[in-house]
Design a protein around this motif. Sequence first.
Motif, PDB file in Angstrom:
ATOM      1  N   LYS A 161       0.791  -1.231   0.000  1.00 49.77           N
ATOM      2  CA  LYS A 161       0.000   0.000   0.000  1.00 49.77           C
ATOM      3  C   LYS A 161       0.827   1.287   0.000  1.00 49.77           C
ATOM      4  CE  LYS A 161      -3.569  -0.092   2.900  1.00 49.77           C
ATOM      5  NZ  LYS A 161      -4.409  -0.447   4.059  1.00 49.77           N
ATOM      6  N   GLU A 162       1.842   1.373   0.823  1.00 53.44           N
ATOM      7  CA  GLU A 162       2.592   2.623   0.974  1.00 53.44           C
ATOM      8  C   GLU A 162       3.744   2.683  -0.027  1.00 53.44           C
ATOM      9  OE1 GLU A 162       3.505   2.584   5.169  1.00 53.44           O
ATOM     10  OE2 GLU A 162       1.589   3.538   5.623  1.00 53.44           O
ATOM     11  N   ILE A 163       3.390   2.731  -1.295  1.00 54.76           N
ATOM     12  CA  ILE A 163       4.374   2.622  -2.372  1.00 54.76           C
ATOM     13  C   ILE A 163       5.332   3.808  -2.439  1.00 54.76           C
ATOM     14  CG2 ILE A 163       3.066   0.980  -3.760  1.00 54.76           C
ATOM     15  CD1 ILE A 163       1.915   3.257  -5.355  1.00 54.76           C
ATOM     16  N   SER A 164       4.891   4.959  -1.997  1.00 51.25           N
ATOM     17  CA  SER A 164       5.768   6.139  -2.048  1.00 51.25           C
ATOM     18  C   SER A 164       6.976   5.996  -1.123  1.00 51.25           C
ATOM     19  CB  SER A 164       4.990   7.409  -1.686  1.00 51.25           C
ATOM     20  OG  SER A 164       4.569   7.359  -0.332  1.00 51.25           O
ATOM     21  N   LYS A 165       6.852   5.197  -0.088  1.00 46.56           N
ATOM     22  CA  LYS A 165       7.936   5.042   0.892  1.00 46.56           C
ATOM     23  C   LYS A 165       9.127   4.261   0.350  1.00 46.56           C
ATOM     24  CE  LYS A 165       5.305   5.526   5.135  1.00 46.56           C
ATOM     25  NZ  LYS A 165       5.006   4.945   6.443  1.00 46.56           N
ATOM     26  N   VAL A 166       8.925   3.494  -0.714  1.00 46.18           N
ATOM     27  CA  VAL A 166      10.007   2.646  -1.206  1.00 46.18           C
ATOM     28  C   VAL A 166      10.603   3.122  -2.529  1.00 46.18           C
ATOM     29  CG1 VAL A 166       9.165   0.611   0.031  1.00 46.18           C
ATOM     30  CG2 VAL A 166       8.397   1.034  -2.313  1.00 46.18           C
ATOM     31  N   ILE A 167      10.103   4.232  -3.056  1.00 48.28           N
ATOM     32  CA  ILE A 167      10.629   4.764  -4.318  1.00 48.28           C
ATOM     33  C   ILE A 167      11.667   5.829  -4.013  1.00 48.28           C
ATOM     34  CG2 ILE A 167      10.082   5.990  -6.450  1.00 48.28           C
ATOM     35  CD1 ILE A 167       7.310   4.699  -6.334  1.00 48.28           C
ATOM     36  N   LYS A 168      12.860   5.617  -4.541  1.00 48.94           N
ATOM     37  CA  LYS A 168      13.955   6.552  -4.300  1.00 48.94           C
ATOM     38  C   LYS A 168      14.067   7.561  -5.431  1.00 48.94           C
ATOM     39  CE  LYS A 168      16.514   3.236  -1.596  1.00 48.94           C
ATOM     40  NZ  LYS A 168      17.599   2.294  -1.555  1.00 48.94           N
ATOM     41  N   LYS A 169      14.620   8.701  -5.090  1.00 51.59           N
ATOM     42  CA  LYS A 169      14.857   9.774  -6.045  1.00 51.59           C
ATOM     43  C   LYS A 169      15.761   9.283  -7.183  1.00 51.59           C
ATOM     44  CE  LYS A 169      16.569  14.516  -6.116  1.00 51.59           C
ATOM     45  NZ  LYS A 169      17.126  15.606  -5.321  1.00 51.59           N
ATOM     46  N   ASN A 170      15.477   9.772  -8.390  1.00 52.52           N
ATOM     47  CA  ASN A 170      16.283   9.489  -9.588  1.00 52.52           C
ATOM     48  C   ASN A 170      16.312   8.013  -9.975  1.00 52.52           C
ATOM     49  OD1 ASN A 170      16.937  12.244  -9.865  1.00 52.52           O
ATOM     50  ND2 ASN A 170      18.575  12.005  -8.369  1.00 52.52           N
ATOM     51  N   THR A 171      15.237   7.299  -9.708  1.00 52.35           N
ATOM     52  CA  THR A 171      15.133   5.911 -10.137  1.00 52.35           C
ATOM     53  C   THR A 171      14.045   5.779 -11.194  1.00 52.35           C
ATOM     54  OG1 THR A 171      13.587   5.409  -8.338  1.00 52.35           O
ATOM     55  CG2 THR A 171      15.920   4.941  -7.936  1.00 52.35           C
ATOM     56  N   THR A 172      14.064   4.654 -11.882  1.00 55.80           N
ATOM     57  CA  THR A 172      13.003   4.299 -12.813  1.00 55.80           C
ATOM     58  C   THR A 172      12.282   3.113 -12.202  1.00 55.80           C
ATOM     59  OG1 THR A 172      14.220   5.099 -14.726  1.00 55.80           O
ATOM     60  CG2 THR A 172      12.467   3.494 -15.144  1.00 55.80           C
TER      61      THR A 172
END
Length: 167
Positions: free
Chosen positions: A63-74
């Motif tokens: 659910k909390e997908i924003s927490k695992v996305i890092k800056k400058n990634t695809t």
Amino acid sequence: MLYYITGGERSGKSSYAQNLALEISNNPVYLATSRVWDANYQKRIDRHIADRNEQWTAIEEEKEISKVIKKNTTVVIDCVTLWLTNFFVDTNNDIELSLTQAKKEFNKLLTIEATIIIISNEIGMGVHATTEIGRKFTELQGWMNQYIAKQADQAILMISGIPVKIK
């Protein structure tokens, strides 16, 4: 950059998204949103994993997908339907609460400096759901799809393995 890829089941969405990610990055991230519901579903997950090589980093987040996305990634997020299912089940099938929670989480994605390729299903184009819960989920999915598509820089509809640019 936000790419929105939608279509019916087995329309080629995941393959298209993965190929797009590999064109953009040498080390993309695959973010799986599914819960493992049964052994058959685990087989589906295993097939998706086997489709990707060592270039990929796999992350699972329900659910909390924003927490695992890092800056400058695809990042390929697969998929909105399974992600929404988690909200829907956890709110006891409350459409409004599920939609509010999903929009709040999705809005966080828009603040991350990353290339996000988000996959969804057009479940409302198929057979009319025979159960009330199925009809409720179809409504939830349709509203969330519209919300994401409006925010997307590009939107692609997959039909029989062929990408059709819609935005």
